[in-house]
Scaffold this motif. Sequence first.
Motif, mmCIF file in Angstrom:
data_model
loop_
_atom_site.group_PDB
_atom_site.id
_atom_site.type_symbol
_atom_site.label_atom_id
_atom_site.label_comp_id
_atom_site.label_asym_id
_atom_site.label_seq_id
_atom_site.Cartn_x
_atom_site.Cartn_y
_atom_site.Cartn_z
ATOM 1 N N LEU A 121 -7.781 5.500 -6.943
ATOM 2 C CA LEU A 121 -7.885 4.152 -7.507
ATOM 3 C C LEU A 121 -6.594 3.374 -7.290
ATOM 4 C CD1 LEU A 121 -9.501 2.094 -9.121
ATOM 5 C CD2 LEU A 121 -8.588 3.134 -11.214
ATOM 6 N N VAL A 122 -5.449 4.035 -7.512
ATOM 7 C CA VAL A 122 -4.163 3.358 -7.341
ATOM 8 C C VAL A 122 -3.979 2.915 -5.892
ATOM 9 C CG1 VAL A 122 -1.663 3.714 -7.347
ATOM 10 C CG2 VAL A 122 -3.035 4.476 -9.285
ATOM 11 N N ILE A 123 -4.320 3.776 -4.952
ATOM 12 C CA ILE A 123 -4.158 3.434 -3.537
ATOM 13 C C ILE A 123 -5.091 2.285 -3.165
ATOM 14 C CG2 ILE A 123 -4.440 4.299 -1.192
ATOM 15 C CD1 ILE A 123 -3.617 7.057 -2.252
ATOM 16 N N ASP B 119 -4.686 12.692 -15.746
ATOM 17 C CA ASP B 119 -5.506 11.520 -16.046
ATOM 18 C C ASP B 119 -4.969 10.281 -15.327
ATOM 19 O OD1 ASP B 119 -7.524 10.002 -17.570
ATOM 20 O OD2 ASP B 119 -5.768 9.140 -18.557
ATOM 21 N N LYS B 120 -3.666 10.118 -15.330
ATOM 22 C CA LYS B 120 -3.017 8.995 -14.670
ATOM 23 C C LYS B 120 -1.767 9.517 -13.968
ATOM 24 C CE LYS B 120 -4.513 5.559 -18.077
ATOM 25 N NZ LYS B 120 -4.048 4.586 -19.079
ATOM 26 N N PRO B 121 -1.383 8.899 -12.835
ATOM 27 C CA PRO B 121 -2.143 7.861 -12.124
ATOM 28 C C PRO B 121 -3.341 8.447 -11.375
ATOM 29 C CG PRO B 121 -0.139 8.394 -10.922
ATOM 30 C CD PRO B 121 -0.086 9.186 -12.200
ATOM 31 N N THR C 282 0.829 -1.204 0.000
ATOM 32 C CA THR C 282 0.000 0.000 0.000
ATOM 33 C C THR C 282 0.864 1.255 0.000
ATOM 34 O OG1 THR C 282 -1.744 -1.171 1.194
ATOM 35 C CG2 THR C 282 -1.824 1.227 1.215
ATOM 36 N N LEU C 283 1.941 1.247 0.770
ATOM 37 C CA LEU C 283 2.850 2.403 0.784
ATOM 38 C C LEU C 283 3.514 2.601 -0.568
ATOM 39 C CD1 LEU C 283 4.519 2.036 4.314
ATOM 40 C CD2 LEU C 283 2.779 3.684 3.593
ATOM 41 N N LEU C 284 3.856 1.489 -1.224
ATOM 42 C CA LEU C 284 4.401 1.608 -2.585
ATOM 43 C C LEU C 284 3.361 2.219 -3.524
ATOM 44 C CD1 LEU C 284 6.343 -1.768 -2.992
ATOM 45 C CD2 LEU C 284 7.303 0.512 -2.656
ATOM 46 N N GLY C 285 2.106 1.808 -3.363
ATOM 47 C CA GLY C 285 1.045 2.384 -4.175
ATOM 48 C C GLY C 285 0.862 3.868 -3.911
ATOM 49 N N VAL C 286 0.925 4.260 -2.642
ATOM 50 C CA VAL C 286 0.815 5.679 -2.297
ATOM 51 C C VAL C 286 1.973 6.467 -2.901
ATOM 52 C CG1 VAL C 286 0.851 7.323 -0.391
ATOM 53 C CG2 VAL C 286 -0.510 5.239 -0.206
ATOM 54 N N ALA C 287 3.178 5.886 -2.815
ATOM 55 C CA ALA C 287 4.341 6.563 -3.386
ATOM 56 C C ALA C 287 4.183 6.738 -4.892
ATOM 57 C CB ALA C 287 5.612 5.766 -3.068
ATOM 58 N N TYR C 288 3.703 5.689 -5.562
ATOM 59 C CA TYR C 288 3.512 5.804 -7.010
ATOM 60 C C TYR C 288 2.410 6.810 -7.337
ATOM 61 C CZ TYR C 288 1.947 4.667 -11.704
ATOM 62 O OH TYR C 288 1.552 4.755 -13.013
ATOM 63 N N ALA C 289 1.334 6.808 -6.541
ATOM 64 C CA ALA C 289 0.216 7.710 -6.815
ATOM 65 C C ALA C 289 0.630 9.174 -6.735
ATOM 66 C CB ALA C 289 -0.931 7.424 -5.843
ATOM 67 N N PHE C 290 1.516 9.499 -5.802
ATOM 68 C CA PHE C 290 1.887 10.901 -5.607
ATOM 69 C C PHE C 290 3.220 11.264 -6.248
ATOM 70 C CE2 PHE C 290 -1.213 10.232 -2.246
ATOM 71 C CZ PHE C 290 -1.969 11.387 -2.331
ATOM 72 N N LEU C 291 4.066 10.274 -6.498
ATOM 73 C CA LEU C 291 5.379 10.572 -7.074
ATOM 74 C C LEU C 291 5.503 10.128 -8.522
ATOM 75 C CD1 LEU C 291 7.709 9.585 -4.080
ATOM 76 C CD2 LEU C 291 6.733 11.827 -4.633
ATOM 77 N N GLY C 292 4.554 9.306 -9.003
ATOM 78 C CA GLY C 292 4.598 8.861 -10.387
ATOM 79 C C GLY C 292 4.389 10.030 -11.339
ATOM 80 N N LEU D 163 -4.422 -5.357 -3.454
ATOM 81 C CA LEU D 163 -3.349 -6.229 -3.927
ATOM 82 C C LEU D 163 -2.404 -6.617 -2.794
ATOM 83 C CD1 LEU D 163 -1.906 -7.593 -6.318
ATOM 84 C CD2 LEU D 163 -0.640 -5.462 -6.659
ATOM 85 N N GLY D 164 -2.105 -5.655 -1.912
ATOM 86 C CA GLY D 164 -1.235 -5.955 -0.783
ATOM 87 C C GLY D 164 -1.839 -6.988 0.139
ATOM 88 N N LEU D 165 -3.135 -6.839 0.414
ATOM 89 C CA LEU D 165 -3.806 -7.822 1.261
ATOM 90 C C LEU D 165 -3.818 -9.197 0.591
ATOM 91 C CD1 LEU D 165 -5.395 -8.258 3.888
ATOM 92 C CD2 LEU D 165 -7.475 -7.688 2.621
ATOM 93 N N PHE D 166 -4.100 -9.193 -0.702
ATOM 94 C CA PHE D 166 -4.123 -10.464 -1.432
ATOM 95 C C PHE D 166 -2.741 -11.113 -1.439
ATOM 96 C CE2 PHE D 166 -3.397 -12.634 -5.503
ATOM 97 C CZ PHE D 166 -4.325 -13.655 -5.398
ATOM 98 N N MET D 167 -1.694 -10.322 -1.724
ATOM 99 C CA MET D 167 -0.343 -10.868 -1.751
ATOM 100 C C MET D 167 0.092 -11.339 -0.377
ATOM 101 S SD MET D 167 0.666 -10.923 -4.812
ATOM 102 C CE MET D 167 2.372 -11.336 -4.456
ATOM 103 N N GLY D 168 -0.343 -10.621 0.668
ATOM 104 C CA GLY D 168 -0.010 -11.057 2.013
ATOM 105 C C GLY D 168 -0.621 -12.410 2.341
ATOM 106 N N VAL D 169 -1.909 -12.579 1.962
ATOM 107 C CA VAL D 169 -2.578 -13.853 2.219
ATOM 108 C C VAL D 169 -1.928 -14.971 1.415
ATOM 109 C CG1 VAL D 169 -4.750 -15.102 1.941
ATOM 110 C CG2 VAL D 169 -4.758 -12.773 2.852
ATOM 111 N N VAL D 170 -1.666 -14.705 0.135
ATOM 112 C CA VAL D 170 -1.047 -15.731 -0.715
ATOM 113 C C VAL D 170 0.325 -16.108 -0.183
ATOM 114 C CG1 VAL D 170 -0.090 -16.170 -3.008
ATOM 115 C CG2 VAL D 170 -2.328 -15.102 -2.781
#
Length: 743
Positions: free
Chosen positions: A452-454, A446-448, A46-56, A460-467
């Motif tokens: 939505l990204v967060i 328009d992107k990111p 999630t933190l990676l997603g936040v970083a991409y959302a604001f720094l991408g 995805l983070g929750l899913f990857m953690g469970v997997v």
Amino acid sequence: MKQNPELQQYTLSPLEAADDDVDLGEYLAILGESKWFIIAVALAITLLGVAYAFLGRPTYAVDVLIQVEQDKTSVDSALGDMASLLGSQSPTEAEMQILQSRMVLGQTIRNLRLDIQTEPGYFPVLGRNWARYMPPDEGLNAPLFGLDTFPWGGEVLQIDSLEVPVSYYNQKLRLIAGANGHYTLLDPDKNPVLEGEVGKPAAKTIGHETLRIFVSDLQARPGVAFKVYKYDELTALTNLTNNLKVAEQGKSSGVIGVDYSDYDPELATRAINEIADLYLRQNVERKSAEAQSTLDFLGKQLPLLKQNMDTAMAVLNEYRIRAGSVDMPKETQVVLEQSVDLQSQLVALRQKREELVQRFTPSHPQVVAIDAQIARITGLMKTLDKKVQALPDEQKQILQLERDAKVATDLYITLLNNAQQLEIAKAGTVGNVRIVDHAVAPIQQDKPKQPLVIAIAAVLGLFMGVVTAFVRHALRGGVEDPDVIEKHLGLPVYATIPHSKLQERMGRRLHSNKGQNLVLATQDREDLAIESLRSLRTTLHFVLLEAKNNVLMITGPSPGLGKSFISMNLAAVLVAAGKRVLIVDADLRRGHLHEFVGLQRGVGVSDFVSGQCDLDAAIRPSGVAGLDLMSTGAVPPNPSELLLHERFAQAVQEVGKRYDHVLIDSPPVLAVTDAAVVGRLAGASLLVIKAGANPLREVEVSVKRLRQAGINLRGVIFNDVKKIGSRYGAGKYVYQYAYTKRK
């Protein structure tokens, strides 16, 4: 070699096999055990997603709406809805292909110089985002951390033209800003190849090719570098096409939506509007192409016709002056008019044939029809010529001259009128497409799409953690259910010890303990783990009845299973029943029983065996009434040899007489051979297994080694069973304790 019957493969009955089906409880057990790991993975992603959302790097999208009007005379219009059934191609599809053609996009690239890309060489990660969030149009931003050779916002580089050698295409060039509008251009190998000044063209010969550049604007501190790319035509076209999307808005709507995205909102707006304008222009030019073709033909014919007219009029006038007035009978005038009419028709037909031949072959039906008309008129003219030949010489001469002059004049005037009409028709030509909406420069990216990204990153983070948790569990392959041990190894499980949160908290303070009592049995007598040890105490009474002495060894397959916790708390439980108990720390490598009661390591087993102290000095009160401790003593270089010494055997025999119970905490079975040495001195031994930590094969090997060493292994203690909701255990194998305090 005959297999030990106690270690033979256990065959499950159909009913037992059905019980082994995985159920929701096992999944919940895995999730509960790995909850902090899952949270950590989810939080990291999630933190990676936040970083991409604001720094991408943001992209901006613009769009244009174009309407395609269907030709009312076309076959598709005549057929109506039947056109789609007959497989007729929609005119909108053809227009969409034209819109994306090199004819339109290539001209857009040339007009806007999209084959030239410039970008400041920002400081990694921080530089671009710092420049992005700085206020625009306020000049150059102050450099951070004194790094004035990096751009920090406000830098401008405008290159109006750039020609490079073929080997430089699609390669990164560098332009270094200098003082007073000067700059240096570096090749892909970072070697200086050209120096120039803003507003002046610069050129340099490289091999057989020439490098030319014209920089119209440069605003940057000296030393700031820009990345410069010159793309070949196909690469520039690919870059433009990748950012362009063309689609019909609704089936058979005739409305085309054109979307374009770019990092620069102003460039994106100019690019898509230029594409729309060029497409509209070519559509109009295509509609007026036929009129233009006829105009080109008339433009070549009119000067010749005017010259023929002037010549014919001059000859006629000259004859009239020389011959004077010549009367022309009415019959001759009729012949003249017929001859002029036929001659005019013949000239017009020949001109039309020349025009048709430019578009069709001589065998085309239209050309063949024109040839037939020319042949018919030629025959009529031959018949008329015979009548002319019968006239007197003066009338014949004046008739021919009058005919030539009139034919030339009429033909010139007719073609001149046609040319003017075509010019008017061409000027009024309207294409079958129109731009409904031009693009407007966007303000929001328009992107990111940050929310939505967060959200996606969190899911995805929750899913990857469970997997990942399930993968870790599958790779670990530890025994989760004690019934598996009983079935496969034939060993009874004397106790299942639930996980204790209080012990977990005290365990974090264990190695730094100074003077505190961290024995769970003395801190919380009602803890479920202690209740399980009380059950084990009852079972041990019957186990030791058949043993050769009252010495009990507690060991495990590997470190970190909680055997020291079991040893110390079992001893405390035995003491609570009125027994005198000695606990011996025989793990001379990593023993830490003394830390449970806040004592120093002091003298102990190694000191006694090596003869540095007597037995009484090696035994110390633990601080728990009725419980004495014999710690490891000084850590020796040869633990196995010390445990093999006869003084250790004598010590075990002696303390067995002094105490009701002697518990020996031994090293792990698979790590070293110490457990096999110590176990021969004990009347009974117990193997500690941690839930989910020890694979069945590991337990099987441990049992095999102990039995090969002649050790009386009586059973297993299943330790650290995690809690799922209100119960302990995994799947269908539940270990639940009902224990309620009275108020």
